[in-house]
Every structure is written in structure tokens, then in C-alpha cells.
Design a protein around this motif. Structure first.
Motif, short mmCIF file in Angstrom:
data_model
loop_
_atom_site.label_atom_id
_atom_site.label_comp_id
_atom_site.label_asym_id
_atom_site.label_seq_id
_atom_site.Cartn_x
_atom_site.Cartn_y
_atom_site.Cartn_z
N ASN A 1 -10.81 10.18 -7.06
CA ASN A 1 -9.61 9.80 -7.79
C ASN A 1 -9.78 9.87 -9.30
O ASN A 1 -8.79 9.89 -10.04
CB ASN A 1 -9.16 8.39 -7.39
CG ASN A 1 -8.43 8.34 -6.07
OD1 ASN A 1 -8.99 7.89 -5.07
ND2 ASN A 1 -7.21 8.84 -6.05
N VAL B 1 -7.98 12.71 -10.69
CA VAL B 1 -6.54 12.48 -10.81
C VAL B 1 -6.25 11.68 -12.08
O VAL B 1 -5.29 11.95 -12.80
CB VAL B 1 -6.02 11.72 -9.56
CG1 VAL B 1 -4.54 11.40 -9.71
CG2 VAL B 1 -6.27 12.53 -8.30
N ARG C 1 -10.19 17.61 -6.25
CA ARG C 1 -8.93 18.35 -6.35
C ARG C 1 -9.16 19.84 -6.08
O ARG C 1 -10.21 20.39 -6.41
CB ARG C 1 -8.33 18.19 -7.74
CG ARG C 1 -7.85 16.80 -8.07
CD ARG C 1 -7.30 16.77 -9.48
NE ARG C 1 -8.27 17.22 -10.47
CZ ARG C 1 -8.02 17.38 -11.77
NH1 ARG C 1 -6.82 17.12 -12.23
NH2 ARG C 1 -8.97 17.79 -12.60
N THR D 1 2.37 16.75 1.93
CA THR D 1 0.99 16.73 2.40
C THR D 1 0.94 16.69 3.93
O THR D 1 1.67 15.92 4.55
CB THR D 1 0.24 15.50 1.84
OG1 THR D 1 0.34 15.51 0.42
CG2 THR D 1 -1.22 15.53 2.24
N CYS E 1 -5.42 11.33 4.72
CA CYS E 1 -4.48 11.65 3.65
C CYS E 1 -3.15 10.94 3.88
O CYS E 1 -2.91 10.34 4.92
CB CYS E 1 -4.25 13.17 3.58
SG CYS E 1 -3.08 13.79 4.81
N ASP F 1 3.44 15.38 -2.90
CA ASP F 1 2.43 15.32 -3.95
C ASP F 1 2.16 16.73 -4.46
O ASP F 1 2.65 17.72 -3.90
CB ASP F 1 1.14 14.70 -3.42
CG ASP F 1 0.33 13.99 -4.50
OD1 ASP F 1 0.38 14.44 -5.66
OD2 ASP F 1 -0.36 13.01 -4.17
N THR G 1 -2.72 20.32 -5.61
CA THR G 1 -4.09 20.09 -6.05
C THR G 1 -4.66 18.78 -5.50
O THR G 1 -5.86 18.66 -5.26
CB THR G 1 -4.18 20.08 -7.60
OG1 THR G 1 -5.53 19.94 -7.99
CG2 THR G 1 -3.34 18.99 -8.21
N HIS G 2 -3.79 17.78 -5.28
CA HIS G 2 -4.26 16.48 -4.81
C HIS G 2 -4.65 16.50 -3.33
O HIS G 2 -5.38 15.61 -2.87
CB HIS G 2 -3.20 15.41 -5.05
CG HIS G 2 -3.01 15.09 -6.50
ND1 HIS G 2 -1.94 14.35 -6.98
CD2 HIS G 2 -3.74 15.43 -7.59
CE1 HIS G 2 -2.02 14.25 -8.30
NE2 HIS G 2 -3.10 14.89 -8.69
N LEU H 1 -8.33 16.26 -2.37
CA LEU H 1 -9.04 14.98 -2.34
C LEU H 1 -9.41 14.58 -0.92
O LEU H 1 -10.29 13.75 -0.71
CB LEU H 1 -8.18 13.88 -2.98
CG LEU H 1 -7.78 14.09 -4.45
CD1 LEU H 1 -6.81 13.01 -4.88
CD2 LEU H 1 -9.01 14.07 -5.34
N CYS I 1 4.18 11.29 -7.40
CA CYS I 1 3.04 11.87 -6.68
C CYS I 1 2.28 10.76 -5.97
O CYS I 1 1.84 9.79 -6.61
CB CYS I 1 2.11 12.59 -7.65
SG CYS I 1 2.86 14.03 -8.43
N GLU J 1 -0.73 10.36 -4.50
CA GLU J 1 -2.10 10.00 -4.85
C GLU J 1 -2.19 9.30 -6.20
O GLU J 1 -3.05 8.45 -6.40
CB GLU J 1 -3.00 11.24 -4.85
CG GLU J 1 -3.21 11.89 -3.50
CD GLU J 1 -4.00 11.01 -2.53
OE1 GLU J 1 -4.71 10.10 -2.99
OE2 GLU J 1 -3.89 11.24 -1.32
N LEU J 2 -1.31 9.67 -7.11
CA LEU J 2 -1.30 9.04 -8.44
C LEU J 2 -0.59 7.69 -8.40
O LEU J 2 -0.91 6.79 -9.17
CB LEU J 2 -0.63 9.96 -9.45
CG LEU J 2 -0.64 9.55 -10.92
CD1 LEU J 2 -2.07 9.50 -11.44
CD2 LEU J 2 0.18 10.54 -11.74
#
Length: 524
Positions: A217, A220, A278, A307, A315, A321, A324-325, A328, A485, A487-488
Motif C-alpha cells: 500500500n 499507493v 502495483r 476489480t 482483493c 479502481d 494499476t492497483h 497489489l 478508488c 484501494e486508496l
């Protein structure tokens, strides 16, 4: 006449006596000769045969050279073995010079075979490591404190407040919290955040004492405004490693006759290629081995997508999202996500450590790239036209985006140009000149679920046919905007996919699969 015949008769008798003496000496020598199994040259010859046979085994195991060439190598090695035995053991029994020549030839053959076997064993081992796509992704939960803090280990946590995120890694964070509290009898409180931005702000602002997150993370958090250098502001005081089982996403094909598609995902991980991070580069490479056509399709890293993954992969399945995430949670998550929004099957994937791309380019002796526009980045300036790049230059060329009006899209094109340069080198016979070095570099920075036999078959087919390939490139388009997003846990800049662009990309891929040229792509 009688006077003349007497000397003649004496000469005849003398010659007869000489012949008799010679025969006696020859018979004596034969009797004195050492049995062959007591001759040191015999054991040297056995060692030579074993070592040469092992070398030939490694050549066959390599499975790269055309069968005809392997056969020729086998015949040449056999001829050398026969000559060595002939001179060392047969003719050398009566002629010292022949024996010495046979011994020298044996030693040279043994030394050469040992060196060649070592070279090939390393190369074969590296190939196995590249294709040893682990069944598990490695993750690390890290407990961070600010760099100037007096907290240096988990023993200092009593009475402290730890910030945690409410996201997909929460299961493992909870496990670490339980371990620290129950097993180590450490008393602290936790504060849960929905947003990574709020967590980082409170942590660096010292409203909380520590933060506990999955280490991936951090990449991110580096996307946040003003947080590009966050790694230099914090320190890890405790870590816990866990593993998540991968999904089996491979769909095998006969790579020497059937068209297939490979996802190339460039990881921005600063650690091992096995660590999740990422997906900084996402590219589909469709190959038709019959028509010798390669199509590269670049996908923007910030593509805003749904996702997709299996529950075991951890996930946010179904959450929106940036593409790129998805990295993770492993390349399998990235692959399954792309398969869904592209409505297609991907046969294999290759995870690339782009930070070590420079090593590969250097092992290849540099690459040639066609640069459509001049630009500068860092210490490098790249002129327009055909340019030669070494490893560090290639990495800088592939990573720059701020010099272009189209930003990340042009960076994707440059990454395809670098990959084209690499492919042109790899598809030439020159790959054999430094095969071991190339394979060792790949082993450190590449990982794939393609079988070693398929990789070998591809190289072998190319070396046999020496065919020239047509390489096409294209990029998916979209519109830049802002969206939430997962993950963020907050809004961020994204690229909303253009449906027409995706449709054209699918048409291109299907055309290559059917043996046709892609209608919406450019030839490199």
C-alpha cells in the motif's frame, strides 16, 4: 662364382638372424605390455566419455537448438571420442607420440565439456526459475513509525495508538493485532480509517503513533499529493509475512502453431519479483507463430475498471479502481480483471521487474529503438529518429511520461518500442552468444506461468526458421477524470475507458488470431 656365393649366403643368414631377433623382441614387448585396464589412459578415456555424454545430455535438455544441429553436434562429439580413444589407447600402445596426443586431446575434451555443461546447467536452471510461477503471492504487513520517533520495535507499543485501514487486507492486519496483544501481551489501541489519505495525514501529523498496512500500500500512498517521498519519512518497526494462494489462470496453447496472448505486467516492486506491488505496466502481446505477427496492446495503468478475482486472493472483488492497483493482489487479479473488461481469454502472463529491465538490455548488448520525438528526462536526452539504448537509457526511455502532452499514453507507446527492440534482439541467433547471462537476468526479474517446454519450443522454432516478424502496436484510449478508488479509499485521477477503443483492440486481437493483419494497429 663359388667365391662370390659364400658372402651372399652369409648375408642371407645374417638377415634371417636379425629378423628372428626382431620377432623375439616384438614378442617380448607384447608379453611385457600392461593390460588395458591397468593403463591410466583407459580411465582418462572413461572419464572423457562420461563428461562428453553429460554435455550432450545438457544440450538436449536445453531444447533450443534445431534437431539437425543437435544431431551434427552429437556426431562431432562422437568423432572426437573415437579419435581420442584411437590415439590414446590403440595406436598409443606402440607409439609414445600418439599416446601423448591422445592424452592431450582427452584433457582438452574433458575441460571443454565441463565448462559447457556448467554453462548449460546454469542456463537450464535459470529457465526453470523463470517458469516456476509460485502458487502463492507473498505479502508483508508492516508496522510503521515516523523516522524521528522513539518507537523502534513492537516492545515500545504499550499505550500507543495504531492506525489501520478498512480494506481487503484487514483480515491479516487483525491477525497481527491479535498476535501482538495476546501472544506478546502488548497493550495498545487501534483507530480504523476508510481513507488512506486520512490515515497518512494523521500518521505523519502525529495524531496517531503508528500505522499498520500491507507494505504494498505504500506505493499507493506515494500517489498522493506531497507524499512522493513517504518512504524516507518512516521506518518499519515490526513486520509479518503471509501468503495468498494464486488462481490458476493459464490456458495452454501449442505455441508453435496456435495464436496465443500473453499479459506482460511490469511491477514497480523494490524487492523480490515474488512480492506483490502495483502493476506499473500492463500490455497484451498476441502472437501468431504461423503468420509471424506480433500485436502489442498497451493498456493505461490508470484505467478505471471493476476489480475481478477469486475470494481467496483477497482483493475487493467487484469494486471499482485503477488497473494499476489490481497488482497489489497479484498478477492473477490483474489478468482476470483485464479478461473481464476485454471479454477475452489470456493464455499466459509474464511478471516483469521493470527496475531490472536495464540489466536485460545490457545482457543483450543494447537495443535499437525508433523514437518519434525528442525529449529529455533526468540525465538523458533522446533525439528523434533511430537511436541505440543501453540498459539505463532504456529504463529512462520507458518510464518518462511528463515530457509528453499525452502523458501516460505516450509512455505506454515508448514501453512498446523498448519491448520491440528487445524482441528484435531475442529473435535473432545472437541470443545464443550470451544465453546464460540473459537467462540469469530474466530469472531475477521475470516470472511466468508459461511452461518451460513452451518457452524452449518458441526459441527453438525461431532459431530453426530464422523468420522475420511483423510487429504491430496499439493503445487503449480513455478520458481523464476523478473517481473513488477502492484501494486508496478516496478519490483519485483515473482514465475512464473508451468503449470504441476497447472494441477496436478486440478486433485487432481476433484478426491476428485468424491470421490477418490487425486493421487498427500501426506496424513498428
Amino acid at each position: 662364382m663359388a667365391h662370390q656365393s659364400k658372402p651372399s649366403l652369409m648375408r642371407i643368414r645374417m638377415r634371417s638372424h636379425q629378423r628372428s631377433s626382431v620377432n623375439k623382441e616384438m614378442n617380448a614387448l607384447k608379453k611385457k605390455k600392461t593390460p588395458i585396464w591397468k593403463n591410466p589412459v583407459f580411465y582418462l578415456s572413461i572419464l572423457m566419455v562420461v563428461v562428453v555424454a553429460f554435455l550432450f545430455f545438457q544440450i538436449v535438455k536445453l531444447n533450443l537448438l534445431p534437431n539437425t544441429l543437435v544431431g551434427i553436434i552429437g556426431v562431432v562429439l562422437l568423432i572426437f571420442i573415437v579419435l581420442t580413444i584411437l590415439f590414446g589407447l590403440v595406436l598409443g600402445r606402440s607409439r609414445k607420440g600418439f599416446r601423448i596426443f591422445g592424452i592431450i586431446l582427452s584433457i582438452v575434451l574433458i575441460g571443454t565439456s565441463c565448462f559447457g555443461s556448467y554453462y548449460l546447467m546454469n542456463a537450464n536452471g535459470a529457465l526453470d526459475r523463470i517458469a516456476s510461477d509460485s502458487n502463492y503471492d507473498r505479502h508483508t504487513i508492516q508496522l510503521y513509525a515516523v523516522k524521528h520517533s522513539s518507537l523502534n520495535s513492537e516492545k515500545d507499543l504499550n499505550g500507543q495508538t495504531i492506525g489501520i485501514l478498512k480494506n481487503s487486507q484487514r483480515t491479516y492486519v487483525n491477525k497481527v493485532i491479535k498476535q501482538l496483544k495476546a501472544d506478546k501481551d502488548i497493550k495498545f489501541t487501534t483507530k480504523t480509517y476508510d481513507s488512506s489519505v486520512e490515515l497518512v495525514n494523521d500518521f505523519l501529523g502525529q495524531k496517531i503513533d503508528c500505522m499498520m498496512i500491507d507494505a504494498s500500500n505504500l506505493s499507493v500512498m506515494e500517489e498522493m499529493d506531497g507524499r512522493q517521498d513517504i518512504r524516507s519519512e518512516i521506518k518499519s518497526i515490526y513486520k509479518y509475512t503471509y501468503y495468498v494462494k494464486k488462481a490458476d489462470t493459464s490456458s495452454t496453447a501449442d505455441v508453435t502453431s496456435d495464436a496465443f496472448t500473453v499479459l506482460i505486467s511490469g511491477s514497480d516492486s523494490r524487492g523480490s519479483i515474488n512480492e506483490t506491488s502495483r502493476s506499473d505496466v500492463d500490455m497484451l502481446v498476441t502472437v501468431n507463430p504461423k503468420t509471424h505477427v506480433v500485436l502489442m496492446t498497451s493498456i493505461p495503468r490508470d484505467y478505471y475498471v471493476e476489480t475481478t478475482c477469486e475470494a481467496s486472493m483477497g482483493c475487493g472483488n467487484g469494486e471499482k479502481d485503477k488497473l494499476t492497483h489490481t497488482g497489489l493482489h497479484g498478477i492473477d487479479t490483474t489478468e482476470m480483471t483485464i479478461e473481464k473488461f476485454m471479454d477475452m481469454d489470456i493464455n499466459y502472463h509474464v511478471k516483469v521487474g521493470f527496475s531490472t529491465l536495464s540489466n536485460l538490455v545490457d545482457e543483450l548488448g543494447g537495443i535499437t529503438v525508433n523514437n518519434p520525438q525528442s525529449f529529455s528526462t533526468g540525465n538523458y536526452s533522446f533525439q528523434q529518429g533511430t537511436i541505440e539504448l543501453n540498459g539505463e537509457q532504456a529504463l529512462a526511455f520507458a518510464r518518462e511520461r511528463y515530457s509528453f502532452t499525452e502523458g501516460d499514453k505516450e509512455r505506454g507507446r515508448n514501453q512498446m518500442r523498448v519491448l520491440t527492440g528487445i524482441l528484435n534482439k531475442v529473435m535473432s541467433p545472437s541470443i545464443l552468444k550470451n544465453y546464460q547471462g540473459i537467462m540469469n537476468t530474466l530469472a531475477d526479474s521475470f516470472q511466468t506461468n508459461m511452461d518451460t517446454d513452451d518457452i524452449s519450443a518458441l526459441v527453438k522454432e525461431q532459431l530453426s526458421s530464422q523468420a522475420s516478424w511483423k510487429i504491430y502496436t496499439t493503445s487503449l484510449d480513455g478520458t481523464t477524470g476523478t473517481a473513488y478508488c477502492y484501494e486508496l479509499g478516496d478519490n483519485a485521477s483515473v482514465v475512464f475507458p473508451d468503449d470504441n477503443s476497447i472494441s477496436e483492440a478486440k478486433t485487432n486481437i481476433q484478426a491476428v488470431e485468424h491470421g490477418e493483419d490487425p486493421p487498427y494497429a500501426s506496424q513498428s
